[in-house]
Design a protein around this motif. Structure first.
Motif, PDB file in Angstrom:
ATOM      1  N   ALA A  96      13.674   9.625  -1.282  1.00 47.75           N
ATOM      2  CA  ALA A  96      12.996   9.911  -0.074  1.00 47.75           C
ATOM      3  C   ALA A  96      11.605   9.309  -0.159  1.00 47.75           C
ATOM      4  CB  ALA A  96      12.854  11.440   0.273  1.00 47.75           C
ATOM      5  N   GLY A  97      10.828   9.496  -1.615  1.00 45.99           N
ATOM      6  CA  GLY A  97       9.528   8.970  -1.492  1.00 45.99           C
ATOM      7  C   GLY A  97       9.689   7.295  -1.565  1.00 45.99           C
ATOM      8  N   SER A  98      10.632   6.799  -2.131  1.00 45.97           N
ATOM      9  CA  SER A  98      10.808   5.334  -2.054  1.00 45.97           C
ATOM     10  C   SER A  98      10.760   4.785  -0.535  1.00 45.97           C
ATOM     11  CB  SER A  98      11.912   4.946  -2.807  1.00 45.97           C
ATOM     12  OG  SER A  98      11.953   4.951  -4.219  1.00 45.97           O
ATOM     13  N   ASP A  99      11.435   5.621   0.218  1.00 46.81           N
ATOM     14  CA  ASP A  99      11.825   5.355   1.572  1.00 46.81           C
ATOM     15  C   ASP A  99      10.644   5.638   2.482  1.00 46.81           C
ATOM     16  OD1 ASP A  99      14.418   4.665   1.046  1.00 46.81           O
ATOM     17  OD2 ASP A  99      15.225   6.531   1.818  1.00 46.81           O
ATOM     18  N   SER A 100       9.926   6.685   2.153  1.00 41.99           N
ATOM     19  CA  SER A 100       8.514   6.889   2.918  1.00 41.99           C
ATOM     20  C   SER A 100       7.297   5.924   2.407  1.00 41.99           C
ATOM     21  CB  SER A 100       8.060   8.687   2.246  1.00 41.99           C
ATOM     22  OG  SER A 100       7.547   8.526   0.957  1.00 41.99           O
ATOM     23  N   PHE A 101       7.474   5.429   1.120  1.00 42.27           N
ATOM     24  CA  PHE A 101       6.344   4.442   0.813  1.00 42.27           C
ATOM     25  C   PHE A 101       6.806   3.235   1.671  1.00 42.27           C
ATOM     26  CE2 PHE A 101       4.730   0.821  -1.198  1.00 42.27           C
ATOM     27  CZ  PHE A 101       3.198   1.295  -1.820  1.00 42.27           C
ATOM     28  N   GLN A 102       7.877   2.900   1.632  1.00 42.29           N
ATOM     29  CA  GLN A 102       8.383   1.608   2.313  1.00 42.29           C
ATOM     30  C   GLN A 102       7.926   1.527   3.775  1.00 42.29           C
ATOM     31  OE1 GLN A 102       9.158  -1.363   1.128  1.00 42.29           O
ATOM     32  NE2 GLN A 102       9.274  -0.381  -0.887  1.00 42.29           N
ATOM     33  N   ARG A 107       4.692   0.133   8.318  1.00 45.39           N
ATOM     34  CA  ARG A 107       3.856   0.299   9.322  1.00 45.39           C
ATOM     35  C   ARG A 107       2.460  -0.056   9.304  1.00 45.39           C
ATOM     36  NH1 ARG A 107       2.905   6.764  10.893  1.00 45.39           N
ATOM     37  NH2 ARG A 107       1.279   6.681  12.693  1.00 45.39           N
ATOM     38  N   ALA A 108       1.632   0.284   8.156  1.00 42.85           N
ATOM     39  CA  ALA A 108       0.253  -0.168   8.077  1.00 42.85           C
ATOM     40  C   ALA A 108      -0.095  -1.489   8.001  1.00 42.85           C
ATOM     41  CB  ALA A 108      -0.392   0.317   6.761  1.00 42.85           C
ATOM     42  N   THR A 109       1.292  -2.331   7.293  1.00 46.20           N
ATOM     43  CA  THR A 109       0.799  -3.871   7.308  1.00 46.20           C
ATOM     44  C   THR A 109       1.070  -4.370   8.640  1.00 46.20           C
ATOM     45  OG1 THR A 109       1.908  -3.895   4.938  1.00 46.20           O
ATOM     46  CG2 THR A 109       1.829  -6.096   6.102  1.00 46.20           C
ATOM     47  N   HIS A 199     -10.208  12.939   0.496  1.00 42.75           N
ATOM     48  CA  HIS A 199      -8.678  13.057   0.118  1.00 42.75           C
ATOM     49  C   HIS A 199      -8.228  11.491  -0.074  1.00 42.75           C
ATOM     50  CE1 HIS A 199      -9.582  16.543   2.580  1.00 42.75           C
ATOM     51  NE2 HIS A 199      -9.092  17.151   1.485  1.00 42.75           N
ATOM     52  N   TYR A 200      -7.377  11.317  -0.930  1.00 42.25           N
ATOM     53  CA  TYR A 200      -7.112   9.760  -1.495  1.00 42.25           C
ATOM     54  C   TYR A 200      -5.607   9.894  -1.732  1.00 42.25           C
ATOM     55  CZ  TYR A 200     -12.166   9.152  -1.687  1.00 42.25           C
ATOM     56  OH  TYR A 200     -13.433   9.113  -1.612  1.00 42.25           O
ATOM     57  N   MET A 201      -5.105   8.565  -1.523  1.00 42.09           N
ATOM     58  CA  MET A 201      -3.594   8.346  -1.481  1.00 42.09           C
ATOM     59  C   MET A 201      -3.557   6.766  -1.990  1.00 42.09           C
ATOM     60  SD  MET A 201      -2.462   8.046   2.432  1.00 42.09           S
ATOM     61  CE  MET A 201      -3.043   6.831   3.596  1.00 42.09           C
ATOM     62  N   ASP A 202      -2.283   6.481  -2.195  1.00 38.08           N
ATOM     63  CA  ASP A 202      -1.801   5.249  -2.986  1.00 38.08           C
ATOM     64  C   ASP A 202      -2.542   4.156  -2.573  1.00 38.08           C
ATOM     65  OD1 ASP A 202       0.075   2.941  -3.820  1.00 38.08           O
ATOM     66  OD2 ASP A 202       1.308   4.566  -4.389  1.00 38.08           O
ATOM     67  N   GLY A 203      -3.212   3.202  -3.581  1.00 35.40           N
ATOM     68  CA  GLY A 203      -3.830   2.158  -3.379  1.00 35.40           C
ATOM     69  C   GLY A 203      -3.097   0.944  -2.844  1.00 35.40           C
ATOM     70  N   GLY A 204      -1.670   1.068  -2.901  1.00 34.63           N
ATOM     71  CA  GLY A 204      -0.930  -0.238  -2.651  1.00 34.63           C
ATOM     72  C   GLY A 204      -0.258  -0.213  -1.546  1.00 34.63           C
ATOM     73  N   ILE A 205      -0.550   0.594  -0.423  1.00 32.32           N
ATOM     74  CA  ILE A 205       0.231   0.847   0.562  1.00 32.32           C
ATOM     75  C   ILE A 205       0.093  -0.485   1.678  1.00 32.32           C
ATOM     76  CG2 ILE A 205       0.134   2.020   2.946  1.00 32.32           C
ATOM     77  CD1 ILE A 205      -0.783   4.439   1.625  1.00 32.32           C
ATOM     78  N   ARG A 260      15.114   0.662  -4.786  1.00 33.31           N
ATOM     79  CA  ARG A 260      14.309   1.679  -4.497  1.00 33.31           C
ATOM     80  C   ARG A 260      13.249   1.927  -5.707  1.00 33.31           C
ATOM     81  NH1 ARG A 260      18.195   6.047  -1.716  1.00 33.31           N
ATOM     82  NH2 ARG A 260      17.420   5.661   0.537  1.00 33.31           N
ATOM     83  N   MET A 261      12.076   1.846  -5.491  1.00 31.51           N
ATOM     84  CA  MET A 261      10.913   1.671  -6.912  1.00 31.51           C
ATOM     85  C   MET A 261      10.968   2.964  -7.307  1.00 31.51           C
ATOM     86  SD  MET A 261      10.901  -1.504  -7.003  1.00 31.51           S
ATOM     87  CE  MET A 261       9.607  -2.058  -8.107  1.00 31.51           C
TER      88      MET A 261
END
Length: 291
Positions: A96-102, A107-109, A199-205, A260-261
């Motif tokens: 689920a984490g892999s899918d949410s990151f993708q 979405r952001a890109t 609050h911070y999150m993944d730098g690779g989004i 899935r990473m």
């Protein structure tokens, strides 16, 4: 002449007029951590130890491996982090984490306003029901607790409240552990990390490499956990006008696609893949660093 590669790289960081080397390590989940760990172990064995380079930039998975490498620590310690994650989160959570990151990355890109999209992703990440508390999550990276910030090392994260990319280094006043933890926050899987009230999150989004934030150098070694494409490939191409660039991409042909990473099975197979790739990579790095 290049047999003692680690010594040579240390000399390049200290002698005026000698070549400087920066390493950029990209994001790629637990698979990326394992692959990069295997790669750098193999490079050391092949006489191409990158521990003493001038500068290093890590994003997400690359921030964990980069912090260990830049600090002269045993990079296999990253595997202990993967083991800790596996004990706390089962395969379904990780999938689920892999899918949410993708989903977040796509979405952001594709957004007309990426920063607004990142703010919305950040708000959702802060409100999502997550198995781990922030303290639990920081505990998974406990190998970095109290570890000094390595000179020349930088890592990236995204401010979940503003959508801005941030880059921390040894003079940022942020301890290494929360900085790296923030860089690795997969939205909806891990909690955002609080630093200085933000609050911070993944730098690779948006960018898995963030090459534009890397310290300039004569030679730039770009280690991407996925095939280079899109804006990341464009940024790397721009570098070629000012530096010798060596790109390293994984040979995951033996893994079932799509990968899935955060997949535990793929993670277990990624370490030996990286280690095997190191022999060819070592030769390319040596060639780039000869004047």
């Amino acid at each position: 002449m290049l047999a003692h590669w680690g010594e040579l790289l240390l000399m390049t960081t200290r002698k005026e007029g000698e070549m400087t080397v920066t390493v950029v390590l990209g994001g790629g989940g637990t698979v990326g951590v394992a692959w990069q760990t295997g790669l750098f172990i193999g490079l050391r064995e092949a006489g191409a130890d990158l521990t003493g380079v001038t500068g290093m930039l890590g994003t997400s998975a690359g921030s964990l491996v980069g912090a260990l490498l830049a600090g002269g620590h045993d990079v296999t310690a990253a595997l202990a982090v993967l083991a800790a994650v596996g004990k706390r989160l089962d395969a379904s959570n990780l999938a689920a984490g892999s899918d949410s990151f993708q989903d977040a990355s796509r979405r952001a890109t594709l957004a007309a306003d990426p920063r607004q999209a990142l703010r919305e992703i950040g708000a959702a990440a802060r409100q999502a029901p997550i198995t781990l508390t922030e303290d639990d999550y920081l505990g998974l990276l406990g190998i970095l607790d109290g570890v000094a910030w390595p000179p020349g090392f930088r890592c990236t994260a995204v401010d979940a409240d503003t959508g801005e990319l941030v880059v921390w280094g040894e003079h940022s006043g942020v301890p290494l552990l929360p900085a790296v933890a923030a860089s690795c926050v997969v939205p909806m899987l891990f909690p955002t990390v609080t630093i200085g009230g933000a609050h911070y999150m993944d730098g690779g989004i948006v960018s898995r490499l963030n090459v534009s934030a890397a310290p300039p150098a004569d030679v730039v070694v770009v280690v991407s956990c996925q095939p280079l494409s899109g804006a990341d490939a464009t940024e790397v191409d721009r570098l070629r006008g000012s530096a010798r660039v060596v790109t390293v991409e994984p040979d995951f042909q033996g893994l079932a696609a799509p990968i899935r990473m955060m997949d535990p099975a793929a993670t277990a197979r990624a370490f030996p893949i990286g280690r095997r790739q190191a022999e060819t990579v070592a030769a390319a790095i040596r060639a780039a660093c000869v004047r």
